[in-house]
Design an enzyme around this catalytic site. Structure first.
Site, PDB file in Angstrom:
ATOM      1  N   GLN A 156      -6.880  -9.361  -9.074  1.00  0.00           N
ATOM      2  CA  GLN A 156      -6.915 -10.773  -8.698  1.00  0.00           C
ATOM      3  C   GLN A 156      -5.707 -11.579  -9.171  1.00  0.00           C
ATOM      4  O   GLN A 156      -5.305 -12.535  -8.489  1.00  0.00           O
ATOM      5  CB  GLN A 156      -8.216 -11.404  -9.193  1.00  0.00           C
ATOM      6  CG  GLN A 156      -9.441 -10.810  -8.515  1.00  0.00           C
ATOM      7  CD  GLN A 156     -10.738 -11.479  -8.925  1.00  0.00           C
ATOM      8  OE1 GLN A 156     -10.772 -12.673  -9.217  1.00  0.00           O
ATOM      9  NE2 GLN A 156     -11.814 -10.711  -8.942  1.00  0.00           N
ATOM     10  N   CYS A 274      -8.462 -18.293 -14.645  1.00  0.00           N
ATOM     11  CA  CYS A 274      -7.029 -18.563 -14.590  1.00  0.00           C
ATOM     12  C   CYS A 274      -6.752 -20.040 -14.315  1.00  0.00           C
ATOM     13  O   CYS A 274      -6.452 -20.436 -13.181  1.00  0.00           O
ATOM     14  CB  CYS A 274      -6.319 -17.697 -13.559  1.00  0.00           C
ATOM     15  SG  CYS A 274      -4.527 -17.770 -13.728  1.00  0.00           S
ATOM     16  N   ASP A 410     -15.012 -13.118 -17.849  1.00  0.00           N
ATOM     17  CA  ASP A 410     -15.289 -14.471 -17.372  1.00  0.00           C
ATOM     18  C   ASP A 410     -16.739 -14.894 -17.584  1.00  0.00           C
ATOM     19  O   ASP A 410     -17.047 -16.086 -17.564  1.00  0.00           O
ATOM     20  CB  ASP A 410     -14.960 -14.571 -15.881  1.00  0.00           C
ATOM     21  CG  ASP A 410     -13.479 -14.425 -15.586  1.00  0.00           C
ATOM     22  OD1 ASP A 410     -12.670 -14.506 -16.535  1.00  0.00           O
ATOM     23  OD2 ASP A 410     -13.126 -14.222 -14.407  1.00  0.00           O
ATOM     24  N   LYS A 418     -10.249 -18.037 -19.366  1.00  0.00           N
ATOM     25  CA  LYS A 418     -10.812 -16.937 -18.579  1.00  0.00           C
ATOM     26  C   LYS A 418      -9.704 -16.325 -17.718  1.00  0.00           C
ATOM     27  O   LYS A 418      -9.450 -16.755 -16.594  1.00  0.00           O
ATOM     28  CB  LYS A 418     -11.973 -17.446 -17.726  1.00  0.00           C
ATOM     29  CG  LYS A 418     -13.156 -17.952 -18.570  1.00  0.00           C
ATOM     30  CD  LYS A 418     -14.321 -18.392 -17.701  1.00  0.00           C
ATOM     31  CE  LYS A 418     -15.455 -18.956 -18.542  1.00  0.00           C
ATOM     32  NZ  LYS A 418     -16.064 -17.972 -19.441  1.00  0.00           N
ATOM     33  N   THR A 419      -9.046 -15.321 -18.281  1.00  0.00           N
ATOM     34  CA  THR A 419      -7.941 -14.653 -17.599  1.00  0.00           C
ATOM     35  C   THR A 419      -8.090 -13.140 -17.724  1.00  0.00           C
ATOM     36  O   THR A 419      -8.800 -12.645 -18.598  1.00  0.00           O
ATOM     37  CB  THR A 419      -6.581 -15.059 -18.201  1.00  0.00           C
ATOM     38  OG1 THR A 419      -6.490 -14.531 -19.543  1.00  0.00           O
ATOM     39  CG2 THR A 419      -6.424 -16.574 -18.248  1.00  0.00           C
ATOM     40  N   CYS A 453      -1.412 -16.908 -19.397  1.00  0.00           N
ATOM     41  CA  CYS A 453      -1.328 -17.504 -18.071  1.00  0.00           C
ATOM     42  C   CYS A 453       0.143 -17.591 -17.673  1.00  0.00           C
ATOM     43  O   CYS A 453       0.853 -18.523 -18.079  1.00  0.00           O
ATOM     44  CB  CYS A 453      -1.962 -18.892 -18.079  1.00  0.00           C
ATOM     45  SG  CYS A 453      -2.063 -19.635 -16.439  1.00  0.00           S
TER      46      CYS A 453
END
Length: 526
Positions: A156, A274, A410, A418-419, A453
């Protein structure tokens, strides 16, 4: 005490001594079966000694001797009769436990035992596969299953690059079977209900699956229907989102065809996966329009429900440089609440000193990010925190009320970003701690809240945000190599070239490059 769970009713162990029986009873067993003939070894206690100790502890006992390498149908019949007569759960033993397991198999006691596992993982996404691979690299013979209904697996983090025309969408997709760790049993179903007191999970097909340790990481729910009009409009009328595999190519097409006008980019309330992705789509789009000469006749707006551009202040100055360079209009506290696709109009709620006002903005294209919540079967379960996500200790990632349950990725309640990078760091921690608990011990590894990120501010440059709990900067590289607070071409190389193979061939294979688990004390003081 070292024992192997075969089914909810039956476990096996190596040779027991009278001194072990109290621990057997304390572990919840109600009966013992001896499968080792008396006199097989010089240091072996007679079955009668074990029987006496079992009686003193209030446990049932059966003596079903069988010769290693020469198990017979008569042995299997005796084993079947003993297991049928004794109260469960039962612990059977021999010299190593292997003979007892084989005899149980011959007796039919393991029919359907595929529904009972040492470790059960809910979710076959990044977090689940990485954790399973890390566990199996440490202990190949553990009985481990992954519950995952999807036939495809996606990288993703690559969808932002698909939306920018840099990656092809097929580059981010593989068959789930191709990435399933060797040694893991894949259960093609979804979880519906948790029964932590019984150490069981009910699946969508009605089966109940038992476990010794449960790891919950099914991801986050993208609630496309939470904003009226979005589910119907997305993929049409210039409404797109990089948060879906099938829509990222539409983003690329819209940006490529954009000849000027109004482009809106939205971000909902936290948490979302993200948190930088909504901005990444905007910056990469603006860079393409800048190169094409379209930007001067474009009205680019960023509408975020939050109060700041990015939650970690150290990275904001670099981002603001690009906001100014691209002429982006920032709208804080601006929450998307409705879309009229055919009318190409977005409705926002914005806070004012007098309350909340509704503002209508026409658009030529809009990149939307759906609100994101815990999956329904997590939110309504006994595992949920007040937030709806799986409740965990922020350091050990263990559930505070159910010591044999862990959460990560997540779906867990930890306050980290949340990555995928967070899941990559969490997976080895949960792997180590899950095995420790399976063995009757306590967690030993800690997670420091690390998340990353890579903020793609233009094609070829990235602001590499790396931080932990409380926004503490946790850079992976020395400042002279990569200063994460400034745009860097080396960071782009990391995102574009290095991280995809690290994901497919490192993270999902249990290779813990740069994410070796650290002791709890080290994580707490990181």
């Amino acid at each position: 005490m070292n024992f192997k769970l075969l089914t909810r009713r039956l476990s096996v162990s190596p040779q027991l001594g009278p001194q072990d029986i109290a621990a057997v009873a304390a572990a919840g067993f109600r009966a013992i079966v001896c499968n080792r003939p008396d006199g097989e070894g010089a240091d072996q206690p007679d079955a009668a000694e074990i029987q006496a100790a079992a009686a003193s502890a209030g446990l049932g006992f059966a003596y079903v001797p069988a010769v290693a390498g020469a198990l017979t149908d008569a042995n299997a019949a005796d084993m079947r009769a003993a297991l049928g007569a004794l109260p469960g759960p039962v612990l059977a033993y021999c010299r190593s436990g292997a003979r007892a397991e084989q005899l149980a198999r011959m007796a039919g006691a393991l029919d359907g035992a595929g529904d009972n596992f040492d470790i059960l993982i809910i979710g076959g996404g990044s977090a689940g596969l990485a954790t399973a691979a890390s566990i199996l690299r440490r202990r190949r013979n553990v009985r481990l299953a992954i519950v995952e209904p999807a036939e495809a697996h996606y990288y993703q983090p690559g969808w932002t690059m698909v939306g920018a025309g840099i990656f092809d969408s097929d580059f981010t997709r593989r068959d789930e079977a191709a990435v399933m760790p060797k040694g893991a049993h894949w259960i093609k179903a979804s979880a519906e209900h948790f029964h932590p007191e019984d150490k069981q999970v009910t699946l969508s097909d009605g089966r109940r699956v038992g476990y010794g340790v449960l790891i919950v990481c099914p991801g986050i729910k993208l609630d496309w229907k939470a904003i009226p009009g979005v589910a119907e409009a997305v993929g049409h009328y210039g409404v797109t989102s990089n948060y879906r595999y099938d829509l990222a190519p539409y983003t690329n097409r819209l940006v490529k065809q954009f000849a000027g006008g109004r482009a809106l980019f939205t971000q909902p309330v936290m948490p979302i996966k993200c948190a930088g992705a909504p901005q990444k789509a905007m910056y990469l789009s603006c860079h393409r329009w800048e190169k094409a000469g379209v930007l001067p006749r474009s009205d680019v707006q960023f509408h975020t429900a939050g109060a700041v551009l990015f939650g970690v202040p150290a990275y904001v100055p670099a981002l603001m440089d690009y906001v100014e360079r691209y002429g982006i209009h920032l709208n804080f506290g601006s929450k998307l609440v409705e879309i009229d696709g055919p009318g190409r109009t977005a409705i926002f709620e914005q806070g004012t000193g007098d309350g909340v006002k509704r503002v209508a903005e026409r658009f030529d294209m809009i990149h939307v990010v759906p609100p994101q919540v815990a999956p329904d079967f997590i939110r309504t379960s006994p595992l949920a925190a007040d937030s709806g996500f799986v409740e965990v200790d922020e350091t050990t990632l263990r559930h505070p009320r159910y010591p044999n349950i862990f959460g990560l990725g997540d779906a867990c309640s930890a306050s980290n970003a949340k990555t995928a990078a967070a899941a990559r760091k969490q997976a080895p921690v949960v792997a180590v701690n899950a095995l420790a608990v399976l063995d009757g011990g306590a967690p030993v590894a800690g997670y420091d809240g690390y998340g990353s990120c890579p903020l793609t501010v233009e094609a070829g440059k990235i602001v590499l945000a790396e931080f932990g709990y409380g926004g503490k900067l946790l850079p992976s590289f020395p400042n002279w190599l990569i200063d994460g607070t400034r745009p860097s071409r080396l960071s782009w190389l990391l995102k574009d070239t290095i991280l995809p193979p690290v994901y497919w061939h490192g993270m999902l294979k249990g290779r813990e490059w740069m994410v070796k688990p650290q002791p709890i004390a080290a994580a707490e003081h990181a």
